[in-house]
Design a protein around this motif. Structure first.
Motif, short mmCIF file in Angstrom:
data_model
loop_
_atom_site.label_atom_id
_atom_site.label_comp_id
_atom_site.label_asym_id
_atom_site.label_seq_id
_atom_site.Cartn_x
_atom_site.Cartn_y
_atom_site.Cartn_z
N PHE A 7 0.83 -1.20 0.00
CA PHE A 7 0.00 0.00 0.00
C PHE A 7 0.86 1.26 0.00
O PHE A 7 0.64 2.18 -0.79
CB PHE A 7 -0.93 0.00 1.23
N LEU A 8 1.83 1.29 0.88
CA LEU A 8 2.66 2.49 1.01
C LEU A 8 3.44 2.75 -0.27
O LEU A 8 3.60 3.91 -0.69
CB LEU A 8 3.62 2.35 2.19
N LYS A 9 3.92 1.70 -0.90
CA LYS A 9 4.71 1.85 -2.13
C LYS A 9 3.87 2.46 -3.26
O LYS A 9 4.29 3.43 -3.91
CB LYS A 9 5.27 0.49 -2.57
N ILE A 10 2.67 1.91 -3.49
CA ILE A 10 1.83 2.38 -4.59
C ILE A 10 1.32 3.79 -4.34
O ILE A 10 1.34 4.65 -5.24
CB ILE A 10 0.65 1.41 -4.82
N PHE A 15 0.84 9.47 -5.45
CA PHE A 15 0.55 10.74 -4.79
C PHE A 15 1.77 11.20 -4.00
O PHE A 15 2.41 10.39 -3.32
CB PHE A 15 -0.62 10.60 -3.81
N TYR A 16 2.07 12.50 -4.08
CA TYR A 16 3.14 13.05 -3.26
C TYR A 16 2.50 13.69 -2.04
O TYR A 16 1.98 14.80 -2.08
CB TYR A 16 3.94 14.09 -4.05
N LEU A 17 2.52 12.97 -0.92
CA LEU A 17 1.80 13.39 0.27
C LEU A 17 2.69 13.75 1.44
O LEU A 17 2.22 14.28 2.46
CB LEU A 17 0.82 12.30 0.71
N LYS A 18 3.97 13.47 1.33
CA LYS A 18 4.87 13.75 2.44
C LYS A 18 4.92 15.25 2.71
O LYS A 18 5.03 16.06 1.79
CB LYS A 18 6.28 13.22 2.12
N ASN A 19 4.81 15.60 3.99
CA ASN A 19 4.84 17.00 4.44
C ASN A 19 3.64 17.81 3.95
O ASN A 19 3.67 19.04 3.94
CB ASN A 19 6.13 17.69 4.00
N LYS A 20 2.57 17.12 3.54
CA LYS A 20 1.34 17.79 3.16
C LYS A 20 0.34 17.72 4.30
O LYS A 20 0.30 16.74 5.05
CB LYS A 20 0.72 17.13 1.91
N ASP A 37 -5.16 4.83 8.62
CA ASP A 37 -3.95 4.15 9.08
C ASP A 37 -2.79 4.35 8.10
O ASP A 37 -1.67 4.63 8.50
CB ASP A 37 -4.23 2.66 9.25
N VAL A 38 -3.09 4.21 6.80
CA VAL A 38 -2.06 4.37 5.77
C VAL A 38 -1.50 5.79 5.78
O VAL A 38 -0.28 5.99 5.72
CB VAL A 38 -2.63 4.03 4.37
N LEU A 39 -2.39 6.79 5.86
CA LEU A 39 -1.95 8.18 5.80
C LEU A 39 -1.19 8.61 7.06
O LEU A 39 -0.30 9.46 6.99
CB LEU A 39 -3.14 9.10 5.56
N ILE A 40 -1.53 8.02 8.19
CA ILE A 40 -0.76 8.30 9.41
C ILE A 40 0.69 7.86 9.21
O ILE A 40 1.63 8.57 9.59
CB ILE A 40 -1.38 7.57 10.62
N LYS A 41 0.88 6.71 8.57
CA LYS A 41 2.23 6.19 8.34
C LYS A 41 2.98 7.03 7.29
O LYS A 41 4.20 7.20 7.39
CB LYS A 41 2.15 4.73 7.89
N LEU A 157 -6.86 5.10 -2.12
CA LEU A 157 -7.16 3.66 -2.16
C LEU A 157 -7.78 3.23 -3.49
O LEU A 157 -8.15 2.06 -3.63
CB LEU A 157 -8.12 3.29 -1.02
N SER A 158 -7.88 4.14 -4.45
CA SER A 158 -8.57 3.82 -5.70
C SER A 158 -7.85 2.78 -6.54
O SER A 158 -8.42 2.26 -7.51
CB SER A 158 -8.77 5.10 -6.53
N PHE A 159 -6.61 2.44 -6.19
CA PHE A 159 -5.84 1.43 -6.93
C PHE A 159 -5.93 0.05 -6.27
O PHE A 159 -5.30 -0.90 -6.74
CB PHE A 159 -4.38 1.86 -7.03
#
Length: 347
Positions: A7-10, A15-20, A37-41, A157-159
């Motif tokens: 999940f984290l890899k895809i 999406f570039y979400l780090k520091n957003k 849970d995924v976005l917290i990580k 999660l659309s993928f």
């Protein structure tokens, strides 16, 4: 920990979400709790959880909200909730709830320091939406499914399929609350979900994603062609005040005319080709109105103008009795009329 890495890899690739700073829409169900849970990580707690309570399921609605609130308190995450009471009007309560939810999302995006709002839609949702739109009748755009990135609303999660999401939850010991209305067959989406369940496998998902990609390419080609046609039949276009004029003769030779009428005018709120064709044969000065635009028939052209500036086309006289009441700056707009000149001046 296969699914966590998967999940984290895809999501990191798409999406570039780090520091957003991200607002995560959470309902307490499986999909949104996995998304959280995924976005917290990924985001290192630079998130805020938002929740809509529509009060449609009695105490269960309040328990959903309390469940999320307690999770956020435990993990020291900012939590915002809003209560709604959707009333059934010209469409279903579900459609009304959807409108209220997205109106609130737009408000949050416009009034908060937030980069994105993340929603928990997944691949199965997109497949179900495809068949819902197919049954109700739709064009290519309606068959593309759910857009994973639109107007600062993202669907990480659309993928992933529902099965993958459930396995991720089991692997990471994620708790969630079940919504029993998801099994009620009075809703079309649930009936489609039940029908598709036996045939959803790797080949189906893979083939569906390829078809959606090809349909998207077709949609882009179609839109490019419509833009070209629009520019070729447009005589005049202005940004302020907004208006454009279309040559009726050039418009009428297009085939199929209903498709072109819908594609060109739907964005301005005129979606019925039959009504649009009626105005072609009407007298000059005939008007049609959408919520935000006016369509005016002139002798050889159709004029689309924002309602804010519609008064420029009305046959009314305005008198200024006190010059001191005029606010500075004072704007006057002139438009070239196609009517024949008269010998006397009208003010």
């Amino acid at each position: 920990m296969f699914y966590k890495q998967h999940f984290l890899k895809i999501i990191n690739q798409k999406f570039y979400l780090k520091n957003k700073k991200i607002y995560v829409s959470v309902s307490s169900g499986l999909d949104s709790m996995v998304l959280l849970d995924v976005l917290i990580k990924i985001c290192n707690f630079t998130i805020c959880v938002i929740h809509c309570n529509f009060n449609l399921r009695g105490q269960d609605s309040d328990k959903d909200e309390l469940f999320i609130q307690e999770f956020c308190l435990k993990h020291k995450i900012l939590f915002k909730s809003k209560n709604f009471n959707p009333i059934k009007r010209n469409f279903s309560i579900q459609m009304m709830a959807r409108k209220l939810r997205y109106d609130w999302f737009k408000y949050l995006l416009n009034n908060s320091y937030c980069d994105y709002i993340a929603l928990g839609h997944h691949l199965d949702d997109s497949i179900e939406t495809f068949f819902i739109n197919l049954i109700r009748g739709t064009g290519i755009k309606g068959l593309i499914g759910i857009n994973n990135f639109k107007k600062k609303m993202i669907r990480p999660l659309s993928f992933f399929s529902k099965k993958e999401i459930r396995l991720y939850a089991q692997e990471n010991n994620i708790k969630w609350r079940e919504d029993n209305s998801n099994y009620d067959h009075k809703y079309l989406r649930n009936r489609i979900r039940f029908f598709l369940k036996p045939i959803l496998d790797y080949k189906f998902y893979n083939g569906f994603q390829k078809s959606i990609k090809y349909l998207y390419y077709e949609y882009v080609c179609s839109k490019t062609h419509i833009d070209y046609i629009y520019n070729s039949i447009t005589i005049e276009k202005k940004k302020y005040p907004f208006l454009f004029k279309i040559d009726i003769k050039k418009l009428l030779i297009l085939y199929p005319i209903n498709t072109y009428l819908f594609k060109i005018f739907n964005i301005y709120g005129f979606s019925n080709p039959k009504d649009l064709k009626k105005i072609f044969n009407s007298q000059s000065g005939k008007k049609m109105f959408s919520k935000t635009y006016c369509l005016l028939k002139e002798r050889t052209t159709l004029v689309v103008v924002e309602l804010e500036y519609n008064n420029f086309f009305l046959k009314k006289k305005y008198y200024i009795h006190n010059i001191d009441t005029i606010k500075i700056p004072f704007f006057i707009y002139f438009f070239l009329s196609e009517r024949k000149k008269k010998n006397h001046l009208q003010i």
